[in-house]
Design a protein around this motif. Sequence first.
Motif, PDB file in Angstrom:
ATOM      1  N   GLU A 108       0.856  -1.187   0.000  1.00  0.00           N
ATOM      2  CA  GLU A 108       0.000   0.000   0.000  1.00  0.00           C
ATOM      3  C   GLU A 108       0.886   1.229   0.000  1.00  0.00           C
ATOM      4  O   GLU A 108       2.039   1.172   0.433  1.00  0.00           O
ATOM      5  CB  GLU A 108      -0.807   0.046   1.302  1.00  0.00           C
ATOM      6  CG  GLU A 108      -2.017  -0.825   1.344  1.00  0.00           C
ATOM      7  CD  GLU A 108      -3.295  -0.022   1.387  1.00  0.00           C
ATOM      8  OE1 GLU A 108      -4.279  -0.561   1.908  1.00  0.00           O
ATOM      9  OE2 GLU A 108      -3.319   1.120   0.886  1.00  0.00           O
ATOM     10  N   PRO A 111      -7.959   5.337  11.026  1.00  0.00           N
ATOM     11  CA  PRO A 111      -8.577   4.453  10.022  1.00  0.00           C
ATOM     12  C   PRO A 111      -7.554   3.813   9.065  1.00  0.00           C
ATOM     13  O   PRO A 111      -7.725   2.673   8.652  1.00  0.00           O
ATOM     14  CB  PRO A 111      -9.510   5.383   9.242  1.00  0.00           C
ATOM     15  CG  PRO A 111      -9.794   6.499  10.164  1.00  0.00           C
ATOM     16  CD  PRO A 111      -8.574   6.668  11.016  1.00  0.00           C
ATOM     17  N   ASP A 112      -6.479   4.547   8.736  1.00  0.00           N
ATOM     18  CA  ASP A 112      -5.432   3.977   7.871  1.00  0.00           C
ATOM     19  C   ASP A 112      -4.836   2.747   8.533  1.00  0.00           C
ATOM     20  O   ASP A 112      -4.643   1.701   7.898  1.00  0.00           O
ATOM     21  CB  ASP A 112      -4.290   4.986   7.648  1.00  0.00           C
ATOM     22  CG  ASP A 112      -4.730   6.218   6.899  1.00  0.00           C
ATOM     23  OD1 ASP A 112      -4.305   7.327   7.280  1.00  0.00           O
ATOM     24  OD2 ASP A 112      -5.521   6.065   5.941  1.00  0.00           O
ATOM     25  N   SER A 152      -6.120   0.937  11.022  1.00  0.00           N
ATOM     26  CA  SER A 152      -7.103  -0.134  11.196  1.00  0.00           C
ATOM     27  C   SER A 152      -7.165  -1.004   9.946  1.00  0.00           C
ATOM     28  O   SER A 152      -7.241  -2.226  10.035  1.00  0.00           O
ATOM     29  CB  SER A 152      -8.486   0.445  11.501  1.00  0.00           C
ATOM     30  OG  SER A 152      -8.436   1.193  12.687  1.00  0.00           O
ATOM     31  N   ARG A 153      -7.084  -0.355   8.783  1.00  0.00           N
ATOM     32  CA  ARG A 153      -7.092  -1.122   7.524  1.00  0.00           C
ATOM     33  C   ARG A 153      -5.891  -2.037   7.440  1.00  0.00           C
ATOM     34  O   ARG A 153      -5.986  -3.188   7.001  1.00  0.00           O
ATOM     35  CB  ARG A 153      -7.102  -0.162   6.334  1.00  0.00           C
ATOM     36  CG  ARG A 153      -8.413  -0.156   5.633  1.00  0.00           C
ATOM     37  CD  ARG A 153      -8.493   0.492   4.283  1.00  0.00           C
ATOM     38  NE  ARG A 153      -7.313   0.676   3.524  1.00  0.00           N
ATOM     39  CZ  ARG A 153      -6.758   1.865   3.273  1.00  0.00           C
ATOM     40  NH1 ARG A 153      -7.270   2.949   3.792  1.00  0.00           N
ATOM     41  NH2 ARG A 153      -5.685   1.956   2.525  1.00  0.00           N
ATOM     42  N   LEU A 154      -4.741  -1.518   7.871  1.00  0.00           N
ATOM     43  CA  LEU A 154      -3.510  -2.318   7.811  1.00  0.00           C
ATOM     44  C   LEU A 154      -3.576  -3.506   8.766  1.00  0.00           C
ATOM     45  O   LEU A 154      -3.099  -4.600   8.446  1.00  0.00           O
ATOM     46  CB  LEU A 154      -2.288  -1.453   8.120  1.00  0.00           C
ATOM     47  CG  LEU A 154      -2.001  -0.328   7.121  1.00  0.00           C
ATOM     48  CD1 LEU A 154      -0.747   0.418   7.530  1.00  0.00           C
ATOM     49  CD2 LEU A 154      -1.857  -0.854   5.700  1.00  0.00           C
ATOM     50  N   TYR A 155      -4.178  -3.302   9.932  1.00  0.00           N
ATOM     51  CA  TYR A 155      -4.297  -4.411  10.888  1.00  0.00           C
ATOM     52  C   TYR A 155      -5.128  -5.530  10.275  1.00  0.00           C
ATOM     53  O   TYR A 155      -4.785  -6.704  10.373  1.00  0.00           O
ATOM     54  CB  TYR A 155      -4.990  -3.974  12.185  1.00  0.00           C
ATOM     55  CG  TYR A 155      -4.332  -2.850  12.910  1.00  0.00           C
ATOM     56  CD1 TYR A 155      -5.070  -2.047  13.759  1.00  0.00           C
ATOM     57  CD2 TYR A 155      -2.979  -2.581  12.763  1.00  0.00           C
ATOM     58  CE1 TYR A 155      -4.486  -0.999  14.432  1.00  0.00           C
ATOM     59  CE2 TYR A 155      -2.381  -1.532  13.424  1.00  0.00           C
ATOM     60  CZ  TYR A 155      -3.151  -0.740  14.268  1.00  0.00           C
ATOM     61  OH  TYR A 155      -2.584   0.296  14.922  1.00  0.00           O
ATOM     62  N   ASN A 156      -6.245  -5.138   9.634  1.00  0.00           N
ATOM     63  CA  ASN A 156      -7.102  -6.154   9.017  1.00  0.00           C
ATOM     64  C   ASN A 156      -6.350  -6.928   7.951  1.00  0.00           C
ATOM     65  O   ASN A 156      -6.490  -8.138   7.809  1.00  0.00           O
ATOM     66  CB  ASN A 156      -8.349  -5.500   8.414  1.00  0.00           C
ATOM     67  CG  ASN A 156      -9.312  -5.042   9.489  1.00  0.00           C
ATOM     68  OD1 ASN A 156      -9.347  -5.618  10.582  1.00  0.00           O
ATOM     69  ND2 ASN A 156     -10.088  -4.022   9.215  1.00  0.00           N
ATOM     70  N   LEU A 157      -5.517  -6.200   7.201  1.00  0.00           N
ATOM     71  CA  LEU A 157      -4.680  -6.810   6.172  1.00  0.00           C
ATOM     72  C   LEU A 157      -3.754  -7.851   6.791  1.00  0.00           C
ATOM     73  O   LEU A 157      -3.629  -8.974   6.310  1.00  0.00           O
ATOM     74  CB  LEU A 157      -3.847  -5.710   5.518  1.00  0.00           C
ATOM     75  CG  LEU A 157      -3.461  -5.871   4.079  1.00  0.00           C
ATOM     76  CD1 LEU A 157      -3.482  -4.491   3.429  1.00  0.00           C
ATOM     77  CD2 LEU A 157      -2.070  -6.446   3.942  1.00  0.00           C
ATOM     78  N   ARG A 177      -5.667 -10.895   7.965  1.00  0.00           N
ATOM     79  CA  ARG A 177      -6.082 -11.732   6.829  1.00  0.00           C
ATOM     80  C   ARG A 177      -4.897 -12.545   6.313  1.00  0.00           C
ATOM     81  O   ARG A 177      -5.003 -13.740   6.077  1.00  0.00           O
ATOM     82  CB  ARG A 177      -6.629 -10.864   5.686  1.00  0.00           C
ATOM     83  CG  ARG A 177      -8.096 -10.543   5.809  1.00  0.00           C
ATOM     84  CD  ARG A 177      -8.715 -10.234   4.453  1.00  0.00           C
ATOM     85  NE  ARG A 177      -7.903  -9.345   3.631  1.00  0.00           N
ATOM     86  CZ  ARG A 177      -7.962  -8.009   3.684  1.00  0.00           C
ATOM     87  NH1 ARG A 177      -8.764  -7.409   4.536  1.00  0.00           N
ATOM     88  NH2 ARG A 177      -7.198  -7.270   2.913  1.00  0.00           N
TER      89      ARG A 177
END
Lengths: 152, 138
Positions: free
Chosen positions: B113, B122-123, B125-130, B133
């Motif tokens: 990214e 929020p940036d 949080s997206r990375l944590y989900n990545l 996964r």
Amino acid sequence: MEARLLQRELMELTARVLEEGVLDKQFLEIQTLRDEDNPNFPAEVVALFFEDAQKLINELTKALQQGQNYVDFGKIGADAHQLKGSSASVGAKRITDLCIAFRGFCDQLNVEGCCGCLQQLHYEFSLTKNKLESIFKLEKQILAGGGMLPGM
Amino acid sequence: MSAASTVGFGDLHILAVDDSSVDRKLIERLLRSSPFRVTIVDSVKKALELLGSLHTPKVDMIITDYSMPEMTGYDLLKRVKACSALREIPVVIVSSDNIPQRITRCLEDGAEEFLLKPLRQPDLSRLYNLMLRNNNRH
């Protein structure tokens, strides 16, 4: 009672500096990062910024005093880039914008343009510092009086 | 996000690289509210030393500033992707400059990214989900 007046004063001061473009939304974002574990976070990160900015402005001043033919545009461009970054991270908008202009003059190898920007940088740095110090002073007074700050 | 994750949150390790003391403090604060283990360094050189050391717990994500003196975040990306032991680690590049050619180059050369500074919750949080996964995939 006293806290309420101070809170009002803080709100008005904050609104003014945002309106005048001295600070932008990023400063409000920084304020939201305050919590019980990090009650002084905004003041701490801003203190780091002042330290960093003062150093960089001193470097720029020294570099531009070297005389027309000896200015290291690579170095001052890099310093301005660094200052742009750190000012943007705390929301010091006017300083960020001046750094962008400064880099433009560097790209053109324009010493006079750089000097003009630098003069403004000195001024805006003092002004921004004063405003932020006023904001943090009010916050301290509010907390000492038992009041709450936005974001807590 | 699956509740039956095979990997404990605390096992995932983020390595952040930034030469700016202000931005290091910011990312430290943002990452503090995450459940992951965090290491923050101020240069690509230090990051490579850490990544190459047997004492360092396995790194699951690298978040690096682009513009740094000496080696840049892009240099770090290239080194990581060129090394068989490290190339699977997602590398996220962060920059205060919005330069389309730079962004394209980083993504084409393997960056997971490219995010613009200043970073916000929020940036991350997206990375944590990545990260979660990626780690559930095995």
